[in-house]
Design an enzyme around this catalytic site. Structure first.
Site, mmCIF file in Angstrom:
data_model
loop_
_atom_site.group_PDB
_atom_site.id
_atom_site.type_symbol
_atom_site.label_atom_id
_atom_site.label_comp_id
_atom_site.label_asym_id
_atom_site.label_seq_id
_atom_site.Cartn_x
_atom_site.Cartn_y
_atom_site.Cartn_z
ATOM 1 N N ASP B 295 0.860 -1.184 0.000
ATOM 2 C CA ASP B 295 0.000 0.000 0.000
ATOM 3 C C ASP B 295 0.898 1.236 0.000
ATOM 4 O OD1 ASP B 295 -1.432 2.248 0.830
ATOM 5 O OD2 ASP B 295 -2.821 1.101 2.069
ATOM 6 N N THR B 351 -19.273 0.945 -13.008
ATOM 7 C CA THR B 351 -19.724 1.896 -14.028
ATOM 8 C C THR B 351 -18.574 2.728 -14.576
ATOM 9 O OG1 THR B 351 -21.959 2.063 -13.140
ATOM 10 C CG2 THR B 351 -21.203 3.893 -14.504
#
Lengths: 471, 471
Positions: B295, B351
């Protein structure tokens, strides 16, 4: 002059497709390149947004499509809208892009104004907002609000956390990490992260191999259409599903803190919920102390003939949280109860707390929708289109099953007999210049922008008349 | 002329604070308004981004601060950077804002170019990218990739899902929704959604009342500083923690599919991990078939004197997934193994699949960092500043405990004896014109932009010399 003509004096008068397959050769070549760095397999074609205008999307092969899908229901005002271009060029936009703020710690001077603009368009009863970055994010932020609220009701809003809670939460254990559930519905779609994924229940491919919370899915009504001819059967269906909801709330091994529902299940097949059903859920959630969340990610911002779809149901008292995204190009949730503000700062928090660039666009979209009466226009055009589709249904009942969305603007869908026939229809529509999406296994869903007018509906209906007989 | 002077000819020469408290009266008034619609409690002050320039942030009261916090480590190039303004005004940006695409279904013609620009700055060994919207989102998308990869290793990459999997997943049940864990570390911060929240373990307030997955937290090494004087003890600490990691992998009741670690735990106290520790984790993860995720949300993009902090560890073979956000103003993960591309389309999908507007800014930031040699500059300025802080430590050992971040650019931190004293130092620094952040319970963390130079370090050190004796 129509609204669309005033926005787009140079909008094409009709679609034109010159390639014999889609994606065409240039799209295919570009997708091969894109595929080296990105998962390009779901691409329909490569779009040329510079050339796209109004209700027409243009692809890399210069095919021009009338767009009834609008970026999976996300384009509100058509392509290259002049009002949005103005907003995109504003000094406040430049700053929002260049100096992206951590809005929680260092809010900008213009933030109150930006948020107040969005709140002008909030659903009735909602007067507060929290912002996120996508529909899934909006729903998960709403879940966090719901869980905090639910526990604060049990514990007392201002009661301090116990030492045991503070310790156990660091181990992901009870009681600091409580076992609480969000109830949703079969065929629901609320996003694809881990909590939003646990409430999503539309297709296995969205969820396979991901750990999920043990949260329940109730049954969403399956109506017979047309609605007006099947009132009694549909009311019985509502009552059957309501009983399942209440049974699950009282019997699920994990307490149900919140319920989330789409007023029309969009991804899951354009399944409608009646005013009666949505109101009864308010009654049930109040009775059992469950937070009521309406997911307006796909239904919001005008496409159903109301600014927010659940306004059709006039739910009283207002639901607790309403999430939004897509057509607002921004994301978050609206709420009204001050107790949904966590009892301490930094509980609902993250680095960015939303994106002011996208909020500015959302405010500009909302303002145009109101100024140009686009909700009313969408209702009018939807009625016009629905009438034409009813006529087609009479002529081709096999290919227009369960036509639905009457009096719901352009938020219209119907079923084909099989997945293959549905896919074949969508393919032929595209080859004839209409970009249309599917949903569920065998449904066609219409999701044009709010700038879609009668003349566009005529083109679409003419195209259907051409391709449906060839199925 | 320095890089900063070339970017910002009108940058202030020093801070100036005219109000006797912060937030000042104008900020307070604006926060009261903002608080009516937004959770404004965490705000330090209301910022005036129009007036902010370079390394200086200006507030609503016209106080001018030297900014060593930079929007929680998110501003890479200073405020109102001319190159980013240019990117924000480009035609491709206008389109990205106005015609926000569903990049998976309708990728734009310029997407390959935009992504390729970002990949130029990928960590060594990584040549593919998937994009998201925030650090938490990036990590959760990486978890999804890891879970699919892990299960595909068990099942066979191209093996079809079983009927039982397809059915059970719709009930959030085994085997379609598997019980799999991501291991993280105590004091870690990876975001605040539900899966990212389950791996986060820095403060109870981030997690209380939210359901969590039953995922394990290993121990992150706690070193004695300075590192060079404590090599033996710190190696023993590494080995102690490595043993815990391996014990948890083999004993945790849920299989550990992935491990996520920050190369320096940022939110959790600027806890450093040695090259040895990070390499041994590669060995352990390979041995047990665990996906290794680094990370770099807070450590990435130059601030540690490498473009990516984990490059210091020269981990071989390269880790599996590297997540990014913050200073890139965009989010996602890099990877190299083609088997991290899911076996079917639409498994890693949503989306928007990212925001091209933010990707364009990220590409422009990366290009400036390289063109202006800002990583090298940050290493140089960090060494300069660290030397000055070591001198202060000699003078005030009580107030500069565990000074850390030597040879890690400006990614520097130290501890105060108590939380109260730390908070008091931060408050007095602010009143004297330096905006600085804390982390963990009693640490000060420095997170200036990459445009921070020796002259800014001098101002900060002079301010410390003034306020530390007053503690």
């Amino acid at each position: 002059m129509t609204v669309c003509e005033s926005y787009y004096p140079s909008e094409p008068t009709k679609p034109s497709v010159a390639t014999s397959s889609i994606p065409g050769p240039k799209s295919q070549k570009e997708l091969a390149e894109l595929g080296k760095v990105f998962d390009a397999r779901p691409a329909y074609f490569v779009a040329d947004y510079e050339k796209s205008v109004g209700n027409y999307i243009v692809d890399a092969d210069e095919n021009v499509y009338l767009d009834l899908y609008a970026q999976i229901s996300s384009i509100a005002l058509g392509y290259n809208n002049p009002s949005l271009i103005k907003a995109a060029q504003s000094p406040e936009m430049i700053r929002a892009l260049v100096d992206r703020p951590a809005l929680g710690n260092f809010p900008s001077k213009d933030l109150t104004g930006i948020l107040s603009k969005l709140l002008k368009f909030a659903p009735k009863g909602q007067d507060k907002i929290w912002s996120g970055l996508s529909g899934a994010d909006a729903n998960e932020l709403a879940f966090k609000a719901a869980f905090m609220y639910y526990r604060s009701k049990q514990r007392g809003y201002s009661t301090e956390f116990s030492a045991e809670e503070n310790e156990s939460v660091m181990e992901n254990s009870l009681p600091g990490s409580p076992h609480l559930a969000v109830m949703s519905f079969k065929r629901a779609f609320h996003g694809r992260l881990f909590a939003s994924g646990s409430v999503t229940c539309s297709k296995p491919i969205h969820k396979l191999d991901f750990p999920a919370f043990n949260w329940p899915h109730a049954e969403y009504p399956s109506y017979q259409f047309p609605l007006e001819a099947n009132e009694e059967a549909n009311r019985a269906e509502d009552d059957r599903c309501l009983k399942i909801v209440e049974d699950l709330i009282t019997s699920w091994p994990i307490p149900v803190a919140a319920l989330i529902i789409e007023p029309i299940q969009s991804e899951g097949g354009d399944n409608h919920a009646s005013k009666y059903f949505l109101q009864k859920l308010r009654d049930v959630t109040l009775k059992h102390g469950v937070v009521y969340i309406i997911d307006e990610v796909q239904t919001g911002v005008g496409a159903t003939g109301k600014f927010w779809c659940h306004e059709w149901a006039e739910i009283t008292p207002a639901v607790d949280l309403v999430t939004f995204s897509k057509k607002f190009q921004s994301a978050g949730y609206f709420f009204h109860d001050p107790e949904f503000i966590p009892n301490k700062a930094y509980r609902q928090f993250n680095t960015w707390c939303g994106d002011p660039a996208r909020m500015i666009i959302a405010g500009a979209i909302g303002q145009e929708v109101v100024d140009k009466s686009l909700v009313e226009q969408c209702a009018r055009v939807g009625d016009y289109l629905f009438g034409k589709l009813e006529a087609l249904q009479s002529q081709y009942p096999k290919y227009f099953q369960n036509l639905r969305g009457k009096k719901r603007g352009t938020f219209i869908a119907w079923d084909l007999p099989t997945t293959d026939l549905r896919d074949s229809l969508l393919k032929n529509l595209k080859l004839n210049g209409c970009n249309v999406g599917g949903c569920a296994e065998k449904s066609v869903r219409l999701r044009p922008a709010l700038t879609f007018e009668e003349k566009h509906a005529d083109i679409f209906v003419d195209t259907l008349k051409k391709v449906v007989p060839q199925l």
